[in-house]
Motif scaffolding. Structure first.
Motif: not given
Length: 502
Positions: A374-391
């Motif tokens: 479960v997410c405990s603090k806001d998080y920007k998930l990025t892929d291996e190329e550092d592209n944003l996947v989801f917030e």
């Protein structure tokens, strides 16, 4: 007028209930995440609750339909959860950025229940970290080595009972019931410090209480669903998922044993002893209730799962005679090396093919269909190329589909086939990281995996060295289709014919 008022009030009440039940149904749509339409209240687990499919099969099929998406929405009853299908993203969430996802989502409502709230997998943040550090020394190889003789006593009773059923050289057994008795006796001895023989006394209290707690069916299944959908209902009614009389039974067992040992300076190489030592060495001043909670989750996790692992492996050995023969030959070598001495922890760990067999069972059968965070603090998930996947936002629930990953042909060629050689020294290096995670991943992986494997290796050694496993007339043709609920258990049972090798 009164009738009209009743109609209006009833209609308003039904509308409010409907809105409450569906208030989060558009969560994924609002956040631009693909998802499948859920059943009302039951979510995407509708077929599981209605006894049409097992949770494992539901997860696998959902994964296969949606694996083209890195993230896909799934409804766990009313609760939206984010399926993470990409192994590299699983690695980021569970390891690299663990501080954003340090906790599990409680699988049940634990408000007002110190026993459940004190379980390791329920604990959160620093409290979890402190308890994990306290427990880690309990599961070292050295401690498992000392505990192994207690297990051996239970294995001997199991094999003794099996041989009694082979007067004519063969017999048919339902493995789940047979192995659950073994699992019960091992846990009773190694975790609670009591001696039971469920083969001679199948109605012993420890076994009966254990079965009633671990099997989510009937009323308990209904309460579990309510706990997920509307926990306030259980609180309002003063109800708990687990019967208080039964949880009190375990509490008394552990606390009485601890007090007796401390008073009489008794040392026994079991879980209670290890927890007592860990408690003394820890600076956290854990209460007796918190120590009891660790015994309880240990029981809850091991009772069914350890038996399932042995049953599933036995089923595959029965179905794949060539695999069984190769394992038998390895066990014969071990038997000759032992020279009439009992099996030991170190010798059991020398069986490389046994390791391969168990790993393949854990892959194909996925005793745990999924794990979560479960997410405990806001998080920007990025892929291996550092592209944003989801917030992700605080409170977002994340699931990792273990069974889906394990049955993906992109990760494991011909996944429906049972091929232990996937895990040979030459091949296991080719397995993509985080596609094989039978015990979870990262710091919150299963702390008891060494214990589970130790039990499975030894029992399978004794089974294979004494008996040949063959198909029975009662053997279920398709285990996956016959499974129901949240356990790896076919409705028709794990029937196997045992043929004596002597």
């Amino acid at each position: 007028m009164a009738f009209l008022e009743i109609v209006i009030v009833t209609s308003l009440a039904l509308w409010l209930i409907y809105k409450w039940l569906t208030i989060r149904d558009d969560e994924f749509k609002k956040r631009n995440i693909p998802y499948e339409k859920p059943y009302p209240v039951l979510g995407n687990f509708g077929n599981v609750v209605m006894n049409k499919k097992s949770a494992t099969k539901t997860i696998v099929e959902f994964y296969k339909r949606n694996k083209m998406h890195k993230i896909v929405g799934f409804f766990n009853f009313r609760n939206p959860v984010f399926f993470i299908n990409e192994p590299e993203l699983i690695k980021k969430i569970t390891v690299k950025d663990f501080d954003h996802f340090p906790n599990h989502t409680p699988f049940i409502n634990v408000d007002g229940d110190p026993l459940l709230a004190g379980m390791l997998n329920i604990m959160k943040d620093q409290r979890w970290k402190d308890m994990r550090n306290t427990l880690t020394p309990v599961f070292t190889a050295a401690k498992m080595r000392n505990m192994f003789p207690l297990m051996n006593e239970c294995f001997n009773e199991c094999i003794k009972n099996l041989k009694m059923q082979l007067p004519n050289g063969s017999c048919e057994l339902e493995m789940k019931q047979f192995m659950t008795k073994l699992s019960n006796d091992i846990i009773a001895s190694t975790a609670f410090g009591i001696s039971t023989n469920s083969y001679e006394d199948p109605n012993n209290q420890f076994y009966n209480v254990g079965q009633s707690i671990t099997r989510f069916r009937g009323t308990q299944m209904f309460k579990f669903m309510i706990s997920n959908v509307a926990p306030w209902i259980l609180k309002y009614l003063g109800m708990k998922i687990f019967d208080k009389e039964k949880t009190d039974y375990f509490t008394r067992l552990v606390i009485d044993a601890m007090k007796y040992r401390e008073k009489n300076n008794i040392v026994r190489h079991d879980m209670i002893q290890l927890l007592l030592e860990a408690k003394k060495d820890s600076a956290q001043h854990w209460s007796d209730e918190e120590i009891v909670a660790q015994c309880f989750i240990f029981f809850f996790a091991a009772f069914e799962n350890n038996a399932n692992l042995i049953c599933a492996t036995s089923h595959e050995l029965m179905s794949n005679p060539d695999v069984q023969q190769r394992l038998y030959e390895e066990c014969l070598e071990i038997k000759e090396e032992l020279q009439e001495q009992p099996l030991s922890y170190d010798i059991a760990n020398k069986m490389k093919y046994m390791d391969m067999v168990l790993n393949e069972t854990l892959r194909k059968w996925s005793i745990a269909a999924l794990t979560d965070r479960v997410c405990s603090k806001d998080y920007k998930l990025t892929d291996e190329e550092d592209n944003l996947v989801f917030e992700f936002k605080v409170g977002d629930r994340v699931w990792f589909p273990i069974s889906g990953l394990h049955m993906d042909e992109q990760h494991f060629e011909n996944p429906e086939e049972y091929i232990p050689e996937r895990f040979s020294d030459d091949n296991k290096g080719n397995i993509k990281p985080f596609t094989f995670i039978p015990f979870g991943a990262g710091p919150r992986n299963c702390i008891g995996n060494r214990y589970a494997l130790m039990q499975a290796k030894a029992m399978l050694y004794y089974l294979v060295i004494n008996c040949k496993l063959e198909r029975s007339e009662n053997t279920v043709k398709d285990i996956f289709d016959d499974m129901r609920g949240f356990n790896v258990s076919p409705r028709g049972g794990f029937w196997i014919r045992f043929v004596s090798r002597n």
